[in-house]
Scaffold this motif. Structure first.
Motif, PDB file in Angstrom:
ATOM      1  N   GLU A  77       0.829  -1.201   0.000  1.00 44.12           N
ATOM      2  CA  GLU A  77       0.000   0.000   0.000  1.00 44.12           C
ATOM      3  C   GLU A  77       0.870   1.260   0.000  1.00 44.12           C
ATOM      4  N   LEU A 110       0.936   4.143  -2.831  1.00 47.57           N
ATOM      5  CA  LEU A 110       0.693   5.550  -2.509  1.00 47.57           C
ATOM      6  C   LEU A 110       1.875   6.416  -2.923  1.00 47.57           C
ATOM      7  N   GLU A 125      -4.416  -0.416   5.991  1.00 50.22           N
ATOM      8  CA  GLU A 125      -4.385   0.599   4.950  1.00 50.22           C
ATOM      9  C   GLU A 125      -4.422   2.014   5.531  1.00 50.22           C
ATOM     10  N   SER A 126      -5.199   2.206   6.599  1.00 49.74           N
ATOM     11  CA  SER A 126      -5.279   3.532   7.214  1.00 49.74           C
ATOM     12  C   SER A 126      -3.959   3.901   7.883  1.00 49.74           C
ATOM     13  N   ALA A 166      -1.480   4.822   5.098  1.00 53.11           N
ATOM     14  CA  ALA A 166      -1.723   6.179   4.598  1.00 53.11           C
ATOM     15  C   ALA A 166      -1.221   7.217   5.591  1.00 53.11           C
ATOM     16  N   TYR A 168       1.744  10.151   4.936  1.00 55.91           N
ATOM     17  CA  TYR A 168       1.570  11.590   5.155  1.00 55.91           C
ATOM     18  C   TYR A 168       2.501  12.091   6.260  1.00 55.91           C
ATOM     19  N   VAL A 202      -3.215  12.543  -0.244  1.00 55.07           N
ATOM     20  CA  VAL A 202      -3.088  11.183   0.273  1.00 55.07           C
ATOM     21  C   VAL A 202      -4.460  10.542   0.377  1.00 55.07           C
ATOM     22  N   THR A 238      -5.894   6.886  -1.460  1.00 53.16           N
ATOM     23  CA  THR A 238      -6.165   5.677  -0.688  1.00 53.16           C
ATOM     24  C   THR A 238      -7.648   5.352  -0.698  1.00 53.16           C
ATOM     25  N   LYS A 286     -11.543   9.516   4.256  1.00 51.86           N
ATOM     26  CA  LYS A 286     -10.677  10.603   4.681  1.00 51.86           C
ATOM     27  C   LYS A 286     -10.708  10.803   6.193  1.00 51.86           C
ATOM     28  N   ALA A 317      -8.701   8.179   7.960  1.00 52.69           N
ATOM     29  CA  ALA A 317      -7.266   8.387   7.776  1.00 52.69           C
ATOM     30  C   ALA A 317      -6.764   9.538   8.645  1.00 52.69           C
ATOM     31  N   TYR A 347      -3.986   9.285  11.574  1.00 56.94           N
ATOM     32  CA  TYR A 347      -2.795  10.139  11.507  1.00 56.94           C
ATOM     33  C   TYR A 347      -2.608  10.914  12.808  1.00 56.94           C
TER      34      TYR A 347
END
Length: 231
Positions: free
Chosen positions: A50, A54, A87-88, A91, A95, A110, A114, A118, A121, A125
């Motif tokens: 992944e 990205l 996956e999250s 991502a 970032y 980003v 993905t 949003k 993610a 983050y």
């Protein structure tokens, strides 16, 4: 090499009923899991793929990709991945790496690359930064100007004018909006009177109203010198 488990048909080519199809889904899932020595190894493999995808979509270098993978490894070793979508986390690591190395990428870039929602993610983050105590440097509006200018296909003269305005904002305590809002407003000013705030807003993922408000605040400030905007 793994034995391939069929999907919708039996050995004679006849379609399977729903009960048998569900059973094959479970068997394929267990087969994939058995291929890896541990769930941790499986997660890292998924994350690596992944992050690689990205990085390609965002035009990042191999070094940046490798740093994002290293950050995922750290997150995994500190049990951060547990209970979260791989996956999250991938991502978020991409970032975060961009922010740590001050690479000009917007979070929405980003998010668009993905399949993770949003908001999910963003939540991961924020948690990653907090729980791993990542030293994310403050973002400066002038650092975002080139990225926005490229997306808007602006001339070098217009980009330079916007950057000149943005650089002055760092020396003033009067402007407290996020860096992306300030950068977008500076570009709007630099492209006046023909500025298309709708296009700028879409690229920066903010509202046209925000751009107009910040632009007006900058325009009315006696602390900011405005360069010549003519093309």
């Amino acid at each position: 090499m793994l034995t391939e488990i069929g999907r919708d048909f039996d050995a004679t080519g006849s379609p399977l009923d729903s009960r048998k199809r569900k059973r094959l889904v479970r068997l394929r899932r267990e087969q994939r899991r058995a291929y890896y020595q541990s769930e941790q190894e499986r997660s890292r493999t998924i994350a690596t793929r992944e992050i690689d995808r990205l990085a390609g979509a965002l035009g990042l270098t191999t070094d940046t990709r490798d740093q994002a993978i290293d950050l995922f490894d750290r997150a995994q070793s500190e049990q951060f991945v547990n209970g979260r979508s791989v996956e999250s986390v991938a991502a978020a690591c991409v970032y975060a790496t961009c922010r740590l190395t001050e690479i000009s990428r917007l979070f929405d870039e980003v998010a668009r690359a993905t399949s993770v929602p949003k908001q999910d993610a963003q939540t991961v983050y924020s948690s990653l930064v907090r729980e791993l105590s990542l030293p994310i440097p403050p973002r400066h509006p002038q650092n975002l100007i080139p990225r926005l200018a490229t997306g808007l296909d602006l001339s070098m003269k217009t980009e330079s004018a916007a950057t000149e305005i943005a650089a002055q904002l760092d020396n003033s305590s009067a402007f407290t909006d996020p860096a992306v809002s300030l950068a977008a407003a500076c570009i709007s000013l630099a492209t006046s009177p023909s500025a298309d705030d709708t296009e700028i807003a879409a690229l920066a993922s903010i509202s046209s109203r925000t751009i107009r408000r910040v632009r007006s605040q900058i325009d009315e400030s006696d602390q900011i010198h405005h360069p010549t905007f003519d093309e």
